[in-house]
Design an enzyme around this catalytic site. Structure first.
Site, PDB file in Angstrom:
ATOM      1  N   GLU A  99     -19.641   9.838-110.536  1.00 13.98           N
ATOM      2  CA  GLU A  99     -19.467   9.532-109.076  1.00 13.98           C
ATOM      3  C   GLU A  99     -20.851  10.345-108.392  1.00 13.98           C
ATOM      4  O   GLU A  99     -20.809   9.607-107.171  1.00 13.98           O
ATOM      5  CB  GLU A  99     -17.960  10.251-108.955  1.00 13.98           C
ATOM      6  CG  GLU A  99     -16.757   9.673-109.261  1.00 13.98           C
ATOM      7  CD  GLU A  99     -16.973   8.099-108.425  1.00 13.98           C
ATOM      8  OE1 GLU A  99     -17.273   7.590-108.091  1.00 13.98           O
ATOM      9  OE2 GLU A  99     -15.757   6.880-109.341  1.00 13.98           O
TER      10      GLU A  99
ATOM     11  N   TYR B 123     -13.406  11.744-100.886  1.00 13.06           N
ATOM     12  CA  TYR B 123     -13.938  10.542-101.880  1.00 13.06           C
ATOM     13  C   TYR B 123     -13.888  11.132-103.296  1.00 13.06           C
ATOM     14  O   TYR B 123     -12.969  10.764-104.138  1.00 13.06           O
ATOM     15  CB  TYR B 123     -15.135  10.268-101.475  1.00 13.06           C
ATOM     16  CG  TYR B 123     -15.459   8.766-101.971  1.00 13.06           C
ATOM     17  CD1 TYR B 123     -14.776   7.899-102.210  1.00 13.06           C
ATOM     18  CD2 TYR B 123     -16.307   9.466-103.421  1.00 13.06           C
ATOM     19  CE1 TYR B 123     -14.594   7.098-103.776  1.00 13.06           C
ATOM     20  CE2 TYR B 123     -17.112   8.059-104.654  1.00 13.06           C
ATOM     21  CZ  TYR B 123     -15.856   7.564-104.707  1.00 13.06           C
ATOM     22  OH  TYR B 123     -16.408   6.107-105.911  1.00 13.06           O
TER      23      TYR B 123
ATOM     24  N   ASP C 217     -14.853   4.490-100.331  1.00 12.65           N
ATOM     25  CA  ASP C 217     -16.311   4.769 -99.593  1.00 12.65           C
ATOM     26  C   ASP C 217     -16.643   3.623 -99.230  1.00 12.65           C
ATOM     27  O   ASP C 217     -15.318   2.963 -98.423  1.00 12.65           O
ATOM     28  CB  ASP C 217     -16.921   4.787-101.397  1.00 12.65           C
ATOM     29  CG  ASP C 217     -16.436   3.675-102.266  1.00 12.65           C
ATOM     30  OD1 ASP C 217     -15.834   2.880-101.448  1.00 12.65           O
ATOM     31  OD2 ASP C 217     -17.043   3.133-103.127  1.00 12.65           O
TER      32      ASP C 217
END
Length: 360
Positions: A35, A118, A136
């Protein structure tokens, strides 16, 4: 019975998802690494870096115990180097505060350096199945089109509105699958340009399609101005050595190595630079500097900076005191240092292939 939006998108996902290495694991550490890498990085480029990074740092301990210089070297080329420094700091936090075990709660994950809402939601939902919705850029685009929302996505109001909407749509029984399906749908199907509206599995729900607003959603506020900067690097050679220094402060490329740098407010011609006080203070006349090559680089674009750079190859006959604080390395050793992508491109281009300064 009509399937829910989540059911429609997860069905699409099971058929169309990309086979990516971080999707073959439930290890929160590896999901976290993926990520962070994929922030500001395309998947095609990020996958290669992910595999190389995981091979060298397969777990929290190996990352925490590594030197920052090595972490930055493995990050080299990805840009946004604060991500790598935060990764390194967070790994050390995990060792110190969580006994080396990746935290298993949203509060624990989000308490780590460099992890925002996030990333915490992505790791917790995908690794642990916890009911947190991810939002996102892809999710903003899909939801703004599906629900016809024209609130700017980069405004405080918009961020709150989309976060609340994403939470309301979340299938809490399979949160990780839901989040990945929504993000992948935005990445592959509901793309910024030329989305696949003809064969869209949720076309009948799409307000933007009905109102012909596909091309105008999502809405963004004005972007911040991009600031031009003018960098003049001095690649100085003396007795088989070249000189670099780690960049400090809170400017771009913090912690990376670079050649001696003279930055000017405006563009500067070679004769202006070589006659400047900054140049003479770094290389006074008694060092006998000899310019062997000048290499202007293509414009280097960062998020809020446009770098206009030029590298000067210089031979000197005497080592000045100004260079004694720099790291002296051979050509073979320079590849071991973490440098910016701009410097990497210069080094890859080879010495003095073009733009040589002619005598006289």
């Amino acid at each position: 019975m009509t399937p829910t939006l989540s059911e429609s998108l997860t069905a699409w996902y099971e058929t169309h998802k990309r086979d990516l290495p971080w999707r073959r694991t439930s290890d929160p550490y590896r999901i976290w690494i993926s990520e962070i890498i994929l922030q500001q990085t395309r998947v095609a480029q990020g996958e290669e870096y992910y595999l190389r990074f995981i091979e060298r740092f397969p777990d929290v301990r190996t990352l925490a115990e590594a030197r920052e210089e090595e972490v930055l070297k493995y990050w080299q080329g990805l840009g946004y180097y604060s991500r790598a420094r935060n990764l390194h700091a967070a790994a050390r936090e995990i060792m110190e505060r969580f006994g080396g075990k990746f935290p298993e709660t949203y509060a624990g994950v989000s308490s780590l350096r460099g992890i925002g809402p996030y990333t915490a939601a992505a790791v917790c939902s995908i690794a642990y199945g916890l009911p947190y919705a991810t939002v996102d850029g892809n999710v903003y685009r899909v939801l703004s089109r599906l629900f016809g929302i024209d609130t700017p996505i980069d405004s405080t109001k918009g961020q709150k509105e989309f976060a609340a909407l994403a939470r309301s749509l979340l299938d809490e029984r399979r949160a990780g699958l839901h989040n990945q399906a929504l993000m992948e749908f935005g990445a592959l199907h509901c793309t910024p340009r030329s989305p696949g509206c003809v064969d869209c599995p949720v076309a009948e729900r799409c307000r933007a399609r009905q109102e012909r607003k596909i091309d105008v959603l999502p809405v963004k506020q004005g972007k911040n101005g991009v600031i031009p900067r003018y960098f003049h690097y001095l690649d100085i050679a003396w007795q088989g050595k070249r000189f670099l220094k780690r960049r400090d402060g809170k400017d771009i490329w913090q912690g990376l190595f670079e050649f001696p740098l003279i930055e000017t407010v405006l563009p500067a011609l070679p004769e202006e630079l070589l006659g400047s006080d900054d140049f003479k203070n770094l290389l006074p006349p008694e060092t006998k500097p000899e310019i062997t090559g000048i290499r202007p680089m293509p414009v280097h674009q960062l998020s809020h900076r446009t770098i206009h750079a030029c590298f000067y190859r210089i031979r000197i006959g005497r080592l000045p005191a100004s260079l004694k604080s720099y790291t002296a390395v051979t050509d073979a050793e320079i590849g071991d240092l973490a440098v910016s992508r701009l410097t990497e491109l210069y080094l890859e281009s080879g010495p003095d292939k073009k733009h040589l300064l002619k005598n006289g």
